[in-house]
Scaffold this motif. Structure first.
Motif, PDB file in Angstrom:
ATOM      1  N   GLY A 296     -11.385  52.764  57.952  1.00  0.00           N
ATOM      2  CA  GLY A 296     -12.371  53.746  57.563  1.00  0.00           C
ATOM      3  C   GLY A 296     -11.674  54.930  56.912  1.00  0.00           C
ATOM      4  O   GLY A 296     -10.455  54.897  56.678  1.00  0.00           O
ATOM      5  N   PRO A 297     -12.403  55.995  56.618  1.00  0.00           N
ATOM      6  CA  PRO A 297     -11.801  57.151  55.934  1.00  0.00           C
ATOM      7  C   PRO A 297     -10.610  57.748  56.664  1.00  0.00           C
ATOM      8  O   PRO A 297      -9.638  58.169  56.030  1.00  0.00           O
ATOM      9  CB  PRO A 297     -12.972  58.146  55.863  1.00  0.00           C
ATOM     10  N   THR A 298     -10.656  57.790  58.000  1.00  0.00           N
ATOM     11  CA  THR A 298      -9.550  58.407  58.731  1.00  0.00           C
ATOM     12  C   THR A 298      -8.268  57.599  58.597  1.00  0.00           C
ATOM     13  O   THR A 298      -7.178  58.163  58.416  1.00  0.00           O
ATOM     14  CB  THR A 298      -9.916  58.564  60.218  1.00  0.00           C
ATOM     15  N   ASP A 325      -8.243  64.694  62.710  1.00  0.00           N
ATOM     16  CA  ASP A 325      -8.922  64.244  63.932  1.00  0.00           C
ATOM     17  C   ASP A 325      -8.963  62.722  63.935  1.00  0.00           C
ATOM     18  O   ASP A 325      -9.670  62.106  63.148  1.00  0.00           O
ATOM     19  CB  ASP A 325     -10.333  64.820  63.973  1.00  0.00           C
ATOM     20  N   THR A 326      -8.189  62.120  64.827  1.00  0.00           N
ATOM     21  CA  THR A 326      -8.093  60.653  64.890  1.00  0.00           C
ATOM     22  C   THR A 326      -8.808  60.071  66.105  1.00  0.00           C
ATOM     23  O   THR A 326      -8.642  58.898  66.427  1.00  0.00           O
ATOM     24  CB  THR A 326      -6.613  60.218  64.927  1.00  0.00           C
ATOM     25  N   ARG A 327      -9.624  60.872  66.776  1.00  0.00           N
ATOM     26  CA  ARG A 327     -10.213  60.430  68.048  1.00  0.00           C
ATOM     27  C   ARG A 327     -11.168  59.250  67.902  1.00  0.00           C
ATOM     28  O   ARG A 327     -11.480  58.583  68.899  1.00  0.00           O
ATOM     29  CB  ARG A 327     -10.931  61.601  68.716  1.00  0.00           C
ATOM     30  N   THR A 328     -11.643  58.983  66.686  1.00  0.00           N
ATOM     31  CA  THR A 328     -12.545  57.840  66.504  1.00  0.00           C
ATOM     32  C   THR A 328     -11.793  56.518  66.439  1.00  0.00           C
ATOM     33  O   THR A 328     -12.423  55.451  66.429  1.00  0.00           O
ATOM     34  CB  THR A 328     -13.363  57.999  65.205  1.00  0.00           C
ATOM     35  N   ARG A 333      -3.514  53.332  66.519  1.00  0.00           N
ATOM     36  CA  ARG A 333      -3.547  54.068  65.256  1.00  0.00           C
ATOM     37  C   ARG A 333      -3.280  55.556  65.483  1.00  0.00           C
ATOM     38  O   ARG A 333      -2.566  56.203  64.721  1.00  0.00           O
ATOM     39  CB  ARG A 333      -4.905  53.911  64.577  1.00  0.00           C
ATOM     40  N   ARG A 334      -3.870  56.114  66.522  1.00  0.00           N
ATOM     41  CA  ARG A 334      -3.693  57.533  66.811  1.00  0.00           C
ATOM     42  C   ARG A 334      -2.224  57.849  67.093  1.00  0.00           C
ATOM     43  O   ARG A 334      -1.683  58.849  66.608  1.00  0.00           O
ATOM     44  CB  ARG A 334      -4.559  57.932  68.006  1.00  0.00           C
ATOM     45  N   VAL A 335      -1.594  56.984  67.871  1.00  0.00           N
ATOM     46  CA  VAL A 335      -0.211  57.229  68.256  1.00  0.00           C
ATOM     47  C   VAL A 335       0.732  57.045  67.076  1.00  0.00           C
ATOM     48  O   VAL A 335       1.671  57.827  66.876  1.00  0.00           O
ATOM     49  CB  VAL A 335       0.173  56.327  69.442  1.00  0.00           C
ATOM     50  N   ARG A 336       0.478  56.023  66.253  1.00  0.00           N
ATOM     51  CA  ARG A 336       1.347  55.843  65.079  1.00  0.00           C
ATOM     52  C   ARG A 336       1.278  57.061  64.169  1.00  0.00           C
ATOM     53  O   ARG A 336       2.291  57.483  63.600  1.00  0.00           O
ATOM     54  CB  ARG A 336       0.931  54.572  64.313  1.00  0.00           C
ATOM     55  N   HIS A 337       0.087  57.648  64.033  1.00  0.00           N
ATOM     56  CA  HIS A 337      -0.037  58.859  63.225  1.00  0.00           C
ATOM     57  C   HIS A 337       0.731  60.013  63.852  1.00  0.00           C
ATOM     58  O   HIS A 337       1.418  60.774  63.140  1.00  0.00           O
ATOM     59  CB  HIS A 337      -1.510  59.227  63.061  1.00  0.00           C
ATOM     60  N   SER A 338       0.670  60.159  65.157  1.00  0.00           N
ATOM     61  CA  SER A 338       1.395  61.242  65.825  1.00  0.00           C
ATOM     62  C   SER A 338       2.902  61.104  65.637  1.00  0.00           C
ATOM     63  O   SER A 338       3.611  62.109  65.485  1.00  0.00           O
ATOM     64  CB  SER A 338       1.055  61.263  67.321  1.00  0.00           C
ATOM     65  N   ILE A 339       3.405  59.881  65.639  1.00  0.00           N
ATOM     66  CA  ILE A 339       4.834  59.665  65.393  1.00  0.00           C
ATOM     67  C   ILE A 339       5.193  60.098  63.971  1.00  0.00           C
ATOM     68  O   ILE A 339       6.236  60.722  63.735  1.00  0.00           O
ATOM     69  CB  ILE A 339       5.212  58.196  65.638  1.00  0.00           C
TER      70      ILE A 339
END
Length: 404
Positions: A296-298, A325-328, A333-339
């Motif tokens: 999706g867009p995120t 905001d990656t909560r969706t 995916r959220r963790v890979r972005h944080s890294i």
């Protein structure tokens, strides 16, 4: 042997093993001796996989050798004490190559709905970053799916082949994550064969993406870019009236291709692939998880940040990444972005911000942070750069991810 070395130290270790001087290696990669000396002494942080790959080629070692991959998969309550070797044995079982050699099984094959539920469980565990559980359950699931593919006939056999392709896709995906690049390639290739036999376009496109990730993990960036182009061409006729599932696998194929193009330092293709993915996301309308794509867009923005880092555009990454905001999205995916955000902060010498981002990621998914080469390298680099005693937060993290 080199698990507790930074990438720079590892380059020096292999260079000395090759009997090569700094002058020679620097010349082979088009850099100065001073630059290489600073890399080997951790005064320059290698920020691009394309550069690391060029050094691996010059040293005649695999990309994974410089990244210290694979790492040992810990024994946990999820994993038990049979991990990657059991999965390797299942994937390399000779009967997978010639089903007619498989012994007749007394039990009835699992029903297709039952297989679908088990496959969904595996993907849910992967997206929750429960790596040990995924690795433990995959060998038995491969055997069940193979049994179904042999036992069923007609349309049900086609469906069973599609499901078997999905199991191999899951295997390839987790193997890439834990650094088992060569085995991931075998799983992706085998899964693609079964997917094509099934004539299921969505599963086949998913497996093309899996092959692209396997190519990425071995540093074959140009091949992954070409695969993206070739595979996307097969979907052109279907796109005008594509389902949400097809839009999702189409978009994620281009996201994988964008990372390959960025690592090949091809800016134009990176932006073109991101634009294709963005159009699929626009048509989809919102973040979703069709066919376990988290597309999706995120996710498109996540890849804009990741490709910006690969291309050296740190300001773009820092403008978009930290506040996204990656909560969706699923935890993986959220963790890979944080890294990735931690990496961008580190490259700007904002080590405290980088450590905060990595600790937040570890809180969500300790297994994922432990097994990502970038997490380990960031922590090692921060420790080496400390003039005094490293903070308790940093030392404790280093111990948890097994780099000290």
């Amino acid at each position: 042997m080199t698990d507790h070395l930074t990438i720079g130290e590892r380059i020096a270790w292999y260079r000395r093993r090759r009997g090569m001087s700094q002058e020679v290696l620097a010349g082979l990669v088009g850099r100065t001796t001073d630059w290489l000396s600073k890399v080997e002494n951790d005064r320059i942080e290698l920020d691009r996989l394309s550069v690391i790959k060029s050094l691996a080629v010059a040293l005649d070692v695999a990309l994974g050798d410089l990244l210290a991959e694979p790492s040992l998969l810990d024994w946990t309550p999820d994993s038990g004490d049979r991990t990657v070797p059991a999965l390797r044995a299942a994937i390399t079982d000779y009967r997978q190559l010639a089903p007619m050699l498989a012994l007749a099984q007394a039990d009835d094959p699992p029903s297709l709905p039952e297989l679908r539920r088990e496959i969904a469980d595996i993907w849910n565990a992967y997206q929750a970053s429960r790596y040990g559980l995924v690795v433990r359950r995959l060998p038995a699931l491969l055997a069940e799916a193979q049994h179904a593919a042999i036992a069923h006939e007609g349309d049900q056999r086609d469906q069973a082949h599609a499901l078997l392709g999905q199991v191999y896709h899951a295997a390839a995906t987790i193997l890439v994550k834990i650094g088992e690049a060569d085995l991931a390639w075998v799983a992706a290739e085998r899964g693609l064969n079964f997917a094509q036999n099934s004539r299921d376009l969505i599963v086949t496109t998913s497996l093309f993406r899996s092959v692209a990730h396997a190519l990425l993990s071995t540093g074959r960036y140009e091949a992954a870019v070409q695969l993206t182009d070739d595979a996307a061409g097969l979907l052109d006729k279907e796109l005008p009236h594509a389902s949400p599932e097809l839009l999702s696998v189409h978009g994620t194929l281009f996201l994988a291709g964008s990372m390959a193009a960025a690592r090949a330092e091809d800016r134009a293709t990176t932006q073109a692939f991101l634009a294709e993915a963005e159009e699929s996301a626009r048509r989809l309308g919102a973040d979703a998880n069709h066919v376990w794509t988290a597309f999706g867009p995120t996710n498109v923005t996540i890849h804009r940040v990741a490709t910006a880092i690969e291309l050296g555009d740190l300001q773009i990454a820092l403008d978009k990444g930290p506040d996204l905001d990656t909560r969706t999205l699923p935890i993986e995916r959220r963790v890979r972005h944080s890294i990735a955000v931690a990496q961008a902060f580190s490259l700007r010498n904002r080590t405290d911000d980088a450590l905060d981002a990595l600790l937040q990621a570890e809180h969500l998914a300790p297994e994922q942070v432990r097994h990502h080469y970038l997490s380990r390298q960031l922590v090692l680099t921060w420790i080496r750069r400390q003039r005094g005693k490293p903070s308790h937060r940093l030392i404790d993290l280093a111990r948890r991810i097994r780099v000290v």
